[in-house]
Design an enzyme around this catalytic site. Structure first.
Site, PDB file in Angstrom:
ATOM      1  N   LYS A   8      19.459   3.030   3.252  1.00  0.00           N
ATOM      2  CA  LYS A   8      20.342   3.065   4.427  1.00  0.00           C
ATOM      3  C   LYS A   8      21.619   2.262   4.163  1.00  0.00           C
ATOM      4  O   LYS A   8      21.727   1.587   3.156  1.00  0.00           O
ATOM      5  CB  LYS A   8      19.599   2.520   5.665  1.00  0.00           C
ATOM      6  CG  LYS A   8      18.417   3.389   6.076  1.00  0.00           C
ATOM      7  CD  LYS A   8      18.857   4.771   6.477  1.00  0.00           C
ATOM      8  CE  LYS A   8      17.724   5.647   7.001  1.00  0.00           C
ATOM      9  NZ  LYS A   8      16.771   6.115   5.985  1.00  0.00           N
TER      10      LYS A   8
HETATM   11  C1  LIG Z   1      16.337  10.174  10.812  1.00  0.00           C
HETATM   12  C2  LIG Z   1      15.380   9.096  10.427  1.00  0.00           C
HETATM   13  N1  LIG Z   1      14.518   8.636  11.342  1.00  0.00           N
HETATM   14  C3  LIG Z   1      13.654   7.656  11.057  1.00  0.00           C
HETATM   15  C4  LIG Z   1      13.628   7.075   9.812  1.00  0.00           C
HETATM   16  C5  LIG Z   1      12.585   6.053   9.543  1.00  0.00           C
HETATM   17  O1  LIG Z   1      13.064   4.827   9.188  1.00  0.00           O
HETATM   18  P1  LIG Z   1      12.098   3.837   8.339  1.00  0.00           P
HETATM   19  O2  LIG Z   1      12.012   4.406   6.966  1.00  0.00           O
HETATM   20  O3  LIG Z   1      12.803   2.541   8.397  1.00  0.00           O
HETATM   21  O4  LIG Z   1      10.785   3.815   9.033  1.00  0.00           O
HETATM   22  C6  LIG Z   1      14.530   7.508   8.826  1.00  0.00           C
HETATM   23  C7  LIG Z   1      14.608   6.925   7.472  1.00  0.00           C
HETATM   24  O5  LIG Z   1      13.836   6.580   6.743  1.00  0.00           O
HETATM   25  C8  LIG Z   1      15.418   8.555   9.133  1.00  0.00           C
HETATM   26  O6  LIG Z   1      16.275   9.025   8.222  1.00  0.00           O
END
Ligand SMILES: Cc1ncc(COP(=O)(O)O)c(C=O)c1O
Length: 391
Positions: free
Chosen positions: A200
């Site tokens: 990110k």
């Molecule tokens: C659109 C979207 N939603 C949710 C997530 C989930 O985030 P995390 O990996 O921090 O749980 C991500 C990325 O990984 C994402 O790109």
């Protein structure tokens, strides 16, 4: 290899993380967690609660909204599956919606779905076929672009729906026009969710945050994320909580990354512009533009391949680029077509399918050099042309 997206630790990351370790504050207590929350609050002009991942942020948002078994939630089909799974965690059912040309959920199709497939009794929107209540919309701001929040919020108001903004990919993107001018992604709906995963725009290794304009709601999320402790010394719990709080080591890295966020956004924007210029007039595809009149964080760059010129399977191009030392990736498979969700309702999916068959994401790390972008484009020209000439 020119990587797709790697973290950038040019700032105080090591210093702050060593400090946290040196102090012995490595778990969910410690000053960096509150500092990270303060930095996020100031940056987004909302209340921020730091947690372990974007997924946990979305889970807590839906849980706190009271979405439960038997409810329906409108979600995009073109997204990463983590945006949808939390709907299932709370026992509800996702309804898959199409995207518009921003790749974000299409508000016109949501409107049409509500009007033609549901009935509104002045309080509840009921899906006619299943009899289930539609309770919320999850909006994902895809790749740093912004969804059409004015239309979405109007629909939500009309049908009494909650809105959760998945701003995991869009930290720092904001509207520069209209009703939400100056508002940052994740601060318009009832809740926003951020992710600080390794790829990110800023990272804490793994981590996330919930954003809310409402202090009480944010405080309740914080309470839920820390095992719902009503009395920290005597272990009194009046609700079922989660172990979802960010750790101090993660937050230490996050504070350093927050210091660099605007610089990262500036680099992402500059590099996007370089791609645009180098690929101008290319016959094999074009770089997908971001919405006009927004300040986007331009997190990910999408090449939309011209399938007439380049009819081979997208995997062929990705593999050929990989052999040339360029890491790219396809956009996601549609979530409504994935095994766990095939029986759920998908409503008139057209553009999501179109884009999912055409987009590859290009190297976009904040520390990519101009030479590397030129090399990437040169290799793209070679690989995509070779494939074209093979036909
Ligand atoms: C659109 C979207 N939603 C949710 C997530 C989930 O985030 P995390 O990996 O921090 O749980 C991500 C990325 O990984 C994402 O790109």
């Amino acid at each position: 290899m020119i990587p797709l997206s790697v973290p950038n630790f040019e700032g105080n990351e090591l210093k702050y993380a060593s400090d946290a370790v040196g102090q012995g504050w490595v778990s969910t207590g410690g000053a960096y967690v509150s500092r990270m929350e303060d930095m996020l609050s100031e940056y987004t002009s909302s209340y921020a609660v730091a947690c372990q991942s974007g997924t946990s942020a979305l889970h807590m948002a839906l849980y706190d909204l009271g979405i439960k078994y038997g409810d329906m939630v409108l979600v995009p089909t073109l997204t990463f599956i983590a945006a949808v799974n939390p709907v299932t965690y709370v026992g509800a059912e996702p309804v898959f919606m199409d995207c518009d040309d921003s790749l974000c959920i299409d508000p016109d199709k949501i409107d049409e779905f509500c009007m033609t497939e549901c009935k509104y009794d002045g309080q509840n929107l009921v899906h006619t076929k299943s009899g289930k209540k539609v309770k919320a919309i999850i909006v994902v701001h895809v790749f740093g672009n912004l969804a059409d929040m004015e239309k979405i919020m109007d629909i939500a108001d009309r049908y009494n729906l909650s809105v959760v903004e998945d701003a995991t990919e869009a930290l720092g993107s904001r509207f520069e026009y209209g009703r939400y001018k100056g508002r940052i992604a994740g601060t318009i709906g009832d809740y926003g969710a951020l992710s600080f995963n390794g790829n990110k725009i800023i990272t804490t290794g793994g981590g996330g945050a919930v954003l809310s304009k409402d202090k009480d709601r944010a405080m309740h999320i914080k309470y839920l994320s820390t095992q719902a402790k009503d009395d920290p010394h005597f272990y009194i719990h009046n609700e079922i909580g989660f172990n979802y709080r960010m750790t101090n080591v993660q937050a230490a890295i996050g504070c350093a990354q927050m210091e660099e966020l605007e610089e990262f956004i500036s680099r992402k924007n500059k590099n996007h512009q370089i791609y645009l210029e180098l690929l101008e007039g290319a016959d094999f595809g074009y770089i997908l533009p971001f919405r006009d009149n927004i300040r986007s964080n331009k997190w990910f760059y999408s090449l939309v391949i011209n399938r007439v010129k380049c009819p081979l399977d997208i995997k062929t191009y990705i593999d050929d680029l990989s052999k040339e030392g360029i890491e790219t990736r396809p956009i996601w498979g549609l979530i409504g077509e994935q095994k766990p969700y095939q029986k759920c309702v998908s409503y008139k999916i057209e553009k999501a399918k179109y884009y999912s068959e055409r987009i590859i994401n290009l190297p976009c790390s904040t520390n990519i050099t101009k030479d590397q972008i030129e090399e990437t484009v040169g290799k793209m020209k070679k690989c995509l042309k070779i494939a074209e000439n093979c036909q």
